[in-house]
Enzyme design. Structure first.
Site, PDB file in Angstrom:
ATOM      1  CG  PHE A   1     -13.326   1.972   8.009  1.00  0.00           C
ATOM      2  CD1 PHE A   1     -12.744   1.390   6.881  1.00  0.00           C
ATOM      3  CD2 PHE A   1     -14.048   1.158   8.882  1.00  0.00           C
ATOM      4  CE1 PHE A   1     -12.881   0.041   6.622  1.00  0.00           C
ATOM      5  CE2 PHE A   1     -14.192  -0.201   8.625  1.00  0.00           C
ATOM      6  CZ  PHE A   1     -13.599  -0.761   7.489  1.00  0.00           C
TER       7      PHE A   1
ATOM      8  NE  ARG B   1      -5.935 -12.320   6.033  1.00  0.00           N
ATOM      9  CZ  ARG B   1      -6.687 -11.209   5.965  1.00  0.00           C
ATOM     10  NH1 ARG B   1      -6.736 -10.500   4.831  1.00  0.00           N
ATOM     11  NH2 ARG B   1      -7.376 -10.801   6.981  1.00  0.00           N
TER      12      ARG B   1
ATOM     13  CB  THR C   1      -7.530  -6.268   9.893  1.00  0.00           C
ATOM     14  OG1 THR C   1      -7.809  -7.460   9.159  1.00  0.00           O
ATOM     15  CG2 THR C   1      -8.019  -5.065   9.112  1.00  0.00           C
TER      16      THR C   1
ATOM     17  NE  ARG D   1      -2.442  -6.022   7.055  1.00  0.00           N
ATOM     18  CZ  ARG D   1      -3.620  -6.550   6.721  1.00  0.00           C
ATOM     19  NH1 ARG D   1      -4.251  -7.360   7.573  1.00  0.00           N
ATOM     20  NH2 ARG D   1      -4.177  -6.297   5.551  1.00  0.00           N
TER      21      ARG D   1
ATOM     22  CG  HIS E   1      -5.035  -6.457  -0.122  1.00  0.00           C
ATOM     23  ND1 HIS E   1      -6.250  -6.445   0.522  1.00  0.00           N
ATOM     24  CD2 HIS E   1      -5.093  -7.432  -1.055  1.00  0.00           C
ATOM     25  CE1 HIS E   1      -7.022  -7.386  -0.017  1.00  0.00           C
ATOM     26  NE2 HIS E   1      -6.339  -7.997  -0.978  1.00  0.00           N
TER      27      HIS E   1
ATOM     28  CE  LYS F   1      -3.927  -2.199   2.466  1.00  0.00           C
ATOM     29  NZ  LYS F   1      -4.780  -2.122   3.689  1.00  0.00           N
TER      30      LYS F   1
HETATM   31  P1  IDP Z   1      -7.873  -7.096   5.574  1.00  0.00           P
HETATM   32  O1  IDP Z   1      -7.065  -6.054   4.809  1.00  0.00           O
HETATM   33  O2  IDP Z   1      -7.125  -7.602   6.774  1.00  0.00           O
HETATM   34  O3  IDP Z   1      -8.401  -8.206   4.691  1.00  0.00           O
HETATM   35  P2  IDP Z   1     -10.518  -5.855   5.465  1.00  0.00           P
HETATM   36  O4  IDP Z   1     -11.627  -6.092   6.435  1.00  0.00           O
HETATM   37  O5  IDP Z   1     -10.643  -6.457   4.098  1.00  0.00           O
HETATM   38  O6  IDP Z   1      -9.145  -6.320   6.175  1.00  0.00           O
HETATM   39  O7  IDP Z   1     -10.342  -4.285   5.348  1.00  0.00           O
HETATM   40  C1  IDP Z   1      -9.606  -3.674   4.315  1.00  0.00           C
HETATM   41  C2  IDP Z   1      -8.764  -2.550   4.885  1.00  0.00           C
HETATM   42  O8  IDP Z   1      -9.610  -1.548   5.464  1.00  0.00           O
HETATM   43  C3  IDP Z   1      -7.841  -2.965   6.028  1.00  0.00           C
HETATM   44  O9  IDP Z   1      -6.628  -3.551   5.588  1.00  0.00           O
HETATM   45  C4  IDP Z   1      -7.628  -1.651   6.753  1.00  0.00           C
HETATM   46  O10 IDP Z   1      -6.689  -0.814   6.068  1.00  0.00           O
HETATM   47  C5  IDP Z   1      -9.011  -1.005   6.654  1.00  0.00           C
HETATM   48  N1  IDP Z   1      -9.892  -1.362   7.797  1.00  0.00           N
HETATM   49  C6  IDP Z   1     -10.573  -2.523   7.976  1.00  0.00           C
HETATM   50  N2  IDP Z   1     -11.317  -2.514   9.097  1.00  0.00           N
HETATM   51  C7  IDP Z   1     -11.112  -1.306   9.648  1.00  0.00           C
HETATM   52  C8  IDP Z   1     -11.620  -0.674  10.857  1.00  0.00           C
HETATM   53  O11 IDP Z   1     -12.412  -1.245  11.632  1.00  0.00           O
HETATM   54  N3  IDP Z   1     -11.183   0.578  11.119  1.00  0.00           N
HETATM   55  C9  IDP Z   1     -10.311   1.245  10.302  1.00  0.00           C
HETATM   56  N4  IDP Z   1      -9.810   0.695   9.165  1.00  0.00           N
HETATM   57  C10 IDP Z   1     -10.198  -0.559   8.838  1.00  0.00           C
HETATM   58 MG    MG Z   2      -9.804  -8.132   3.131  1.00  0.00          MG
END
Ligand code: IDP
Ligand code: MG
Length: 168
Positions: A59, A92, A98, A109, A126, A11
């Site tokens: 968000f 992962r 996350t 992360r 990601h 990213k």
């Molecule tokens: P992931 O990237 O671990 O698969 P996702 O739920 O797909 O998680 O969310 C995509 C991206 O959105 C995350 O990597 C993060 O940057 C952001 N994100 C996800 N959930 C939250 C949250 O609850 N608060 C703030 N940012 C979030």
């Molecule tokens: Mg995701």
């Protein structure tokens, strides 16, 4: 356990902080194979498609600014396709949770991510979360000709003097 493909995206914060080398070294511990890699300028259409499942989250506007580079003045990201046994789970695990504050400190992360004052998780990379999502995401970010093996069915389109390969 079978071989599978997964999408990683470095990213804008990962690029801005010059973490590409560290991230690729950490991911190489997985012994997975890189079968696609490039640099992409992310526009809002691509961001909306990639994060289609999060459009209704509070968000999301901030997340869209993040992935399109507006938060970092850096509108490049680096997508990569990793391939091998149990690739999704392995990547992962190295990526970490996350929420960077809940991620293992030695994960990517956990080591390099942070939570912004707006609440957004700025988490460096990601990583696809399922076989279905990986396929959808890889087809969104890469064309068949940009991946060094035949991953999913594709076909040639021929228009007069121009022929190109697309996903079916
Ligand atoms: P992931 O990237 O671990 O698969 P996702 O739920 O797909 O998680 O969310 C995509 C991206 O959105 C995350 O990597 C993060 O940057 C952001 N994100 C996800 N959930 C939250 C949250 O609850 N608060 C703030 N940012 C979030
Ligand atoms: Mg995701």
């Amino acid at each position: 356990m079978s071989n599978e493909a997964t999408l990683v995206i470095i990213k804008p914060d990962g690029l801005k902080k010059s973490l590409t080398g560290n991230i690729l070294s950490r991911l190489s511990e997985s012994k997975l194979k890189i079968i696609g890699a490039k640099m992409v300028k992310v526009d809002i259409e691509l961001a909306n498609k990639h994060y289609h499942h999060l459009q209704k989250e509070p968000f999301y506007p901030e997340l869209a600014k993040y992935i399109t580079g507006q938060l970092h003045g850096e509108n490049r990201v680096m997508p990569l396709v990793y391939w091998g046994e149990d690739a999704i789970k392995k990547v992962r695990a190295i990526a970490g949770a996350t929420n960077p504050e809940q991620a293992e400190p030695i994960s990517i992360r956990g080591a390099y991510g942070r939570i912004l004052t707006t609440g957004l998780f700025e988490n460096v990379i990601h990583a696809s979360s399922s076989v279905e999502e990986a396929e959808r995401e890889i087809k969104l970010w890469f064309g068949p000709g940009e991946i060094v093996c035949k991953l999913y069915p594709s076909k040639k389109t021929s228009e007069e003097n121009d022929s190109k390969e697309i996903w079916v």
